[in-house]
Design a protein around this motif. Structure first.
Motif, PDB file in Angstrom:
ATOM      1  N   LEU A  64      38.471  32.145  43.876  1.00  0.00           N
ATOM      2  CA  LEU A  64      37.332  33.346  43.893  1.00  0.00           C
ATOM      3  C   LEU A  64      36.385  33.021  42.557  1.00  0.00           C
ATOM      4  CD1 LEU A  64      36.536  35.866  45.148  1.00  0.00           C
ATOM      5  CD2 LEU A  64      38.005  37.045  43.640  1.00  0.00           C
ATOM      6  N   LEU A  65      37.079  32.763  41.417  1.00  0.00           N
ATOM      7  CA  LEU A  65      36.464  32.682  40.391  1.00  0.00           C
ATOM      8  C   LEU A  65      35.342  31.807  40.418  1.00  0.00           C
ATOM      9  CD1 LEU A  65      36.661  33.685  37.429  1.00  0.00           C
ATOM     10  CD2 LEU A  65      38.010  31.738  36.646  1.00  0.00           C
ATOM     11  N   PHE A  66      35.787  30.551  40.838  1.00  0.00           N
ATOM     12  CA  PHE A  66      34.673  29.366  40.762  1.00  0.00           C
ATOM     13  C   PHE A  66      33.682  29.534  41.848  1.00  0.00           C
ATOM     14  CE2 PHE A  66      38.450  26.390  39.400  1.00  0.00           C
ATOM     15  CZ  PHE A  66      38.119  26.607  38.027  1.00  0.00           C
ATOM     16  N   ASN A  98      34.281  42.585  40.759  1.00  0.00           N
ATOM     17  CA  ASN A  98      33.584  43.540  41.894  1.00  0.00           C
ATOM     18  C   ASN A  98      34.294  43.237  43.113  1.00  0.00           C
ATOM     19  OD1 ASN A  98      32.131  44.885  39.994  1.00  0.00           O
ATOM     20  ND2 ASN A  98      30.167  43.434  40.267  1.00  0.00           N
ATOM     21  N   TYR A  99      34.353  42.048  43.500  1.00  0.00           N
ATOM     22  CA  TYR A  99      35.233  41.521  44.907  1.00  0.00           C
ATOM     23  C   TYR A  99      36.528  42.108  44.845  1.00  0.00           C
ATOM     24  CZ  TYR A  99      36.821  38.763  48.714  1.00  0.00           C
ATOM     25  OH  TYR A  99      37.659  38.516  49.884  1.00  0.00           O
ATOM     26  N   LEU A 100      37.169  42.302  43.938  1.00  0.00           N
ATOM     27  CA  LEU A 100      38.510  42.444  43.813  1.00  0.00           C
ATOM     28  C   LEU A 100      38.620  44.108  44.253  1.00  0.00           C
ATOM     29  CD1 LEU A 100      39.869  40.242  41.039  1.00  0.00           C
ATOM     30  CD2 LEU A 100      40.370  40.150  43.400  1.00  0.00           C
ATOM     31  N   LEU A 101      37.689  44.887  43.335  1.00  0.00           N
ATOM     32  CA  LEU A 101      37.560  46.057  43.303  1.00  0.00           C
ATOM     33  C   LEU A 101      37.284  46.644  44.592  1.00  0.00           C
ATOM     34  CD1 LEU A 101      36.492  46.812  39.617  1.00  0.00           C
ATOM     35  CD2 LEU A 101      38.541  47.439  40.502  1.00  0.00           C
ATOM     36  N   VAL A 131      43.992  41.784  43.088  1.00  0.00           N
ATOM     37  CA  VAL A 131      43.482  43.135  43.900  1.00  0.00           C
ATOM     38  C   VAL A 131      44.194  44.320  43.149  1.00  0.00           C
ATOM     39  CG1 VAL A 131      43.355  44.683  45.839  1.00  0.00           C
ATOM     40  CG2 VAL A 131      42.535  42.127  45.961  1.00  0.00           C
ATOM     41  N   VAL A 132      45.646  43.978  43.277  1.00  0.00           N
ATOM     42  CA  VAL A 132      46.501  44.956  42.683  1.00  0.00           C
ATOM     43  C   VAL A 132      46.282  45.190  41.137  1.00  0.00           C
ATOM     44  CG1 VAL A 132      48.929  45.416  42.093  1.00  0.00           C
ATOM     45  CG2 VAL A 132      48.298  44.677  44.465  1.00  0.00           C
ATOM     46  N   ILE A 133      46.308  43.983  40.265  1.00  0.00           N
ATOM     47  CA  ILE A 133      45.824  44.003  38.969  1.00  0.00           C
ATOM     48  C   ILE A 133      44.493  44.680  38.722  1.00  0.00           C
ATOM     49  CG2 ILE A 133      45.421  42.666  36.961  1.00  0.00           C
ATOM     50  CD1 ILE A 133      47.396  40.750  38.091  1.00  0.00           C
ATOM     51  N   ALA A 134      43.672  44.356  39.513  1.00  0.00           N
ATOM     52  CA  ALA A 134      42.354  45.090  39.230  1.00  0.00           C
ATOM     53  C   ALA A 134      42.109  46.628  39.353  1.00  0.00           C
ATOM     54  CB  ALA A 134      41.152  44.441  40.100  1.00  0.00           C
ATOM     55  N   HIS A 135      42.966  47.035  40.425  1.00  0.00           N
ATOM     56  CA  HIS A 135      42.857  48.433  40.685  1.00  0.00           C
ATOM     57  C   HIS A 135      43.910  49.364  39.672  1.00  0.00           C
ATOM     58  CE1 HIS A 135      40.594  48.796  44.572  1.00  0.00           C
ATOM     59  NE2 HIS A 135      40.799  47.532  44.722  1.00  0.00           N
ATOM     60  N   SER A 159      42.734  40.637  55.707  1.00  0.00           N
ATOM     61  CA  SER A 159      41.156  40.728  56.383  1.00  0.00           C
ATOM     62  C   SER A 159      40.195  40.774  55.192  1.00  0.00           C
ATOM     63  CB  SER A 159      41.063  41.905  57.233  1.00  0.00           C
ATOM     64  OG  SER A 159      41.444  43.095  56.648  1.00  0.00           O
ATOM     65  N   PHE A 160      40.405  39.971  54.191  1.00  0.00           N
ATOM     66  CA  PHE A 160      39.286  40.123  52.998  1.00  0.00           C
ATOM     67  C   PHE A 160      37.888  39.866  53.506  1.00  0.00           C
ATOM     68  CE2 PHE A 160      42.898  39.035  49.768  1.00  0.00           C
ATOM     69  CZ  PHE A 160      43.578  40.251  50.060  1.00  0.00           C
ATOM     70  N   ASP A 161      36.963  40.275  52.816  1.00  0.00           N
ATOM     71  CA  ASP A 161      35.631  39.887  53.300  1.00  0.00           C
ATOM     72  C   ASP A 161      35.539  38.457  52.824  1.00  0.00           C
ATOM     73  OD1 ASP A 161      34.935  42.282  53.794  1.00  0.00           O
ATOM     74  OD2 ASP A 161      33.953  43.037  52.100  1.00  0.00           O
ATOM     75  N   SER A 162      34.929  37.729  53.689  1.00  0.00           N
ATOM     76  CA  SER A 162      34.662  36.606  53.286  1.00  0.00           C
ATOM     77  C   SER A 162      33.540  36.053  52.394  1.00  0.00           C
ATOM     78  CB  SER A 162      34.164  35.611  54.578  1.00  0.00           C
ATOM     79  OG  SER A 162      32.788  35.770  55.033  1.00  0.00           O
ATOM     80  N   TYR A 163      33.703  35.146  51.371  1.00  0.00           N
ATOM     81  CA  TYR A 163      32.709  34.686  50.574  1.00  0.00           C
ATOM     82  C   TYR A 163      32.741  32.892  50.823  1.00  0.00           C
ATOM     83  CZ  TYR A 163      37.054  33.402  47.957  1.00  0.00           C
ATOM     84  OH  TYR A 163      38.188  32.962  47.605  1.00  0.00           O
TER      85      TYR A 163
END
Length: 211
Positions: free
Chosen positions: A190-192, A200-203, A17-21, A167-171
């Motif tokens: 997450l990737l698999f 997009n999820y990370l962002l 998340v930090v990297i993507a942002h 509290s990340f959104d579930s997938y």
């Protein structure tokens, strides 16, 4: 502002998340001392038995004093990478995107590595390529500083003992019908499961969630 992190073994979702942002503003800590029981040499995946730890064995030196992280060598007297890949296959073979990324990831687990630091950087570069996070660029620190006034310091994410609740959104996860949603596993989870939607999820994660 640039962000400072430690490179870890297939980093956690919070790391990514930090990297993507902070694309194009990433700084890698390269001059710190190695510390045990951190994500420098471990990651968690979602196995049939729930959360499973994958640990990279390292060569323990007998020298006095602290060892630099970028000088830590990997134990190669047994094929631990084969064991890790087998565990990953067992966990994710039935996930929606395992076969989509398999050819990009499997060679990593057949390659010889000597330096833990460099291997971790390579694992991050492979993930960035899979997520089409390009260009994946970063700077390396040239000295260790306890405080960085000009950077957002997220090096604490390397600490495995810190029990941070996210509290990340579930997938959908492969075994969530048995064990429920498990947040903040290795980025591999997450990737698999999310495939091309991973970035997009990370962002979409609020960066304020990441301490």
């Amino acid at each position: 502002m640039k962000v400072l992190i430690h490179p870890t073994y297939f980093p956690s979702i919070s790391h990514w998340v930090v990297i993507a942002h902070h694309q194009g503003k990433l700084v890698i800590e390269a001059k710190d001392n190695y510390q045990k029981q951190t994500y420098r040499n471990r990651t968690y995946i979602y196995s049939p038995n729930a959360k499973q730890l994958l640990t990279v064995p390292i060569v323990h030196t007998k020298t006095t004093g602290r060892q630099k992280y970028n000088q830590v060598t990997i134990e190669e007297s047994f094929d631990w990478k084969k064991q890790h890949w087998k565990s990953i296959e067992t966990a994710y073979r039935t996930s929606p995107y395992f076969e989509f990324y398999e050819d990009e990831l499997e060679p990593f687990f057949k390659k010889e590595h000597q330096c833990l630091f460099q291997m971790n950087l390579e694992s991050m570069e492979i993930i960035a390529q899979c997520m089409q996070l390009e260009p994946f660029t970063y700077e390396l620190t040239d000295e260790f500083l306890l405080n960085h006034q000009d950077k957002l310091d997220k090096r604490s994410l390397v600490n495995a003992k810190t029990k941070q609740e996210y509290s990340f959104d579930s997938y959908v996860q492969v075994f969530d019908d048995k064990h429920g949603f498990i947040p903040n596993l290795s980025i591999l989870d997450l990737l698999f499961n999310e495939g091309p939607n991973s970035l997009n999820y990370l962002l979409n994660v609020d960066l304020n969630q990441i301490p």
